[in-house]
Design a protein around this motif. Structure first.
Motif, mmCIF file in Angstrom:
data_model
loop_
_atom_site.group_PDB
_atom_site.id
_atom_site.type_symbol
_atom_site.label_atom_id
_atom_site.label_comp_id
_atom_site.label_asym_id
_atom_site.label_seq_id
_atom_site.Cartn_x
_atom_site.Cartn_y
_atom_site.Cartn_z
ATOM 1 N N ALA A 108 0.819 -1.079 0.125
ATOM 2 C CA ALA A 108 -0.047 -0.062 0.024
ATOM 3 C C ALA A 108 0.896 1.282 0.011
ATOM 4 O O ALA A 108 1.789 1.228 0.710
ATOM 5 C CB ALA A 108 -0.942 0.094 1.156
ATOM 6 N N SER A 109 0.505 2.227 -0.748
ATOM 7 C CA SER A 109 1.314 3.472 -0.764
ATOM 8 C C SER A 109 0.880 4.156 0.653
ATOM 9 O O SER A 109 0.079 3.796 1.688
ATOM 10 C CB SER A 109 0.552 4.452 -1.799
ATOM 11 N N ALA A 155 -2.481 5.576 1.009
ATOM 12 C CA ALA A 155 -3.647 4.593 1.421
ATOM 13 C C ALA A 155 -3.498 3.891 2.620
ATOM 14 O O ALA A 155 -4.545 3.643 3.233
ATOM 15 C CB ALA A 155 -3.335 3.524 0.278
ATOM 16 N N PHE A 214 -9.086 3.283 -3.610
ATOM 17 C CA PHE A 214 -7.838 2.794 -3.801
ATOM 18 C C PHE A 214 -7.857 1.483 -4.182
ATOM 19 O O PHE A 214 -6.547 1.019 -4.588
ATOM 20 C CB PHE A 214 -7.191 2.965 -2.148
ATOM 21 N N SER A 250 -7.209 1.420 -8.353
ATOM 22 C CA SER A 250 -5.651 2.166 -8.593
ATOM 23 C C SER A 250 -4.681 0.869 -8.239
ATOM 24 O O SER A 250 -3.442 1.119 -8.405
ATOM 25 C CB SER A 250 -5.464 3.235 -7.947
ATOM 26 N N ASP A 281 -3.897 0.310 -5.175
ATOM 27 C CA ASP A 281 -2.917 0.813 -3.780
ATOM 28 C C ASP A 281 -3.556 -0.330 -2.734
ATOM 29 O O ASP A 281 -2.596 -0.348 -1.678
ATOM 30 C CB ASP A 281 -3.207 2.169 -3.410
#
Length: 294
Positions: free
Chosen positions: A208-209, A212, A245, A248, A250
């Motif tokens: 995960a970013s 996020a 999220f 995308s 993430d």
């Protein structure tokens, strides 16, 4: 009978506690704490406008017989939550939305309609939306919490009533509808979050970013700390916020579902209602948030 007195009596008839504001001004006409004489109503200590506001017609007639005072409505004692939609200021950067636009965007993100309720237009062209406060709740004032140029007034605050005048305009009623209860989803957004330490410390997917991951922690903590009456709305809002999220890449859907279902259970919701609410809200969010282009 002068117009300001009529406005004060009309507000009091609705059960709203009023007090005088300075003529053609928004500031209270009552003395402040530093100038308090310690006599009369303040013999036992300084009483703020909120404490001195009244619905008593005799007191109102006596007060407004002394001058053309504007009318202040003490929102706390009146059982009101008022959403103040302000206009764009000259100092705002180009493209800054006004309060009306911000509220419309907020409602669209939440999948809701702008509530139809008692509304006034302010002297500057803004709007006040009146709602009845949730039973047992004690919301305070807020500034910008719901969005740009959106403030709220509840306990500790007041608004200028329709019929009051300022040098540049008048406060006018534009929707006479009786105030409706504050929607649960708005109440959830205005309720201070009480994060769960366990959830805040819970592991987050490695891929995960950072943004996020922070969102997952914050939203699950908000769900776990939601009180009775707003738990479902908080869960749905969190799922819609986190669902964006997933397309995308993430966050993985099963990770979001697991975290939110656990948070819902900790908030006191049943497992079946958690799963149904989360699945529906994630489906909506994914459909409305396409992933990054390849």
């Amino acid at each position: 009978m002068n117009g300001h007195l009529t406005a004060a009596l009309d507000a009091a008839e609705r059960g709203w506690h009023v007090f005088p504001l300075r003529p053609r001004d928004k500031r209270p006409a009552l003395h402040g704490e530093t100038a308090c004489p310690g006599t009369g109503n303040c013999a036992g200590g300084h009483r703020k406008p909120e404490q001195r506001a009244t619905t008593d017609p005799d007191r109102i007639r006596k007060a407004w017989s002394a001058g053309a005072f504007n009318v202040g409505i003490a929102t706390g004692p009146s059982g009101l939550v008022v959403i103040d939609l302000d206009t764009v200021k000259a100092k705002d950067p180009k493209g800054t939305p006004d309060g009306v636009t911000s509220l419309q965007a907020l409602c669209e993100r939440a999948g809701q309609h702008v509530p139809a309720t008692y509304r006034t237009r302010t002297a500057s062209g803004g709007h006040h939306l009146y709602f009845t406060a949730p039973g047992g709740a004690r919301l305070g004032n807020s500034a910008g919490r719901l969005g740009t140029h959106i403030d709220t007034r509840a306990h500790g605050g007041y608004v200028v009533a329709a019929g009051s005048t300022l040098p540049h305009g008048m406060y006018e009623m534009v929707d006479p509808t009786d105030p409706v209860p504050l929607p649960e989803w708005l109440y959830a957004l205005l309720t201070p979050r009480q994060p769960s330490r366990g959830l805040m410390a819970a592991p987050v997917p490695v891929r995960a970013s950072r943004y996020a991951a922070a969102a997952l922690r914050a939203e699950t903590a908000a769900v776990a700390g939601a009180g009775e009456g707003v738990r479902n709305w908080t869960l749905v809002r969190a799922a819609r916020a986190l669902g964006r999220f997933i397309p995308s890449g993430d966050l993985a859907r099963h990770e979001v579902e697991q975290a939110l279902n656990l948070a819902g259970l900790r908030a006191g919701l049943r497992e079946s209602e958690c799963r149904a609410a989360v699945a529906s809200a994630l489906n909506w969010s994914i459909a409305n948030n396409p992933g990054r282009p390849a």
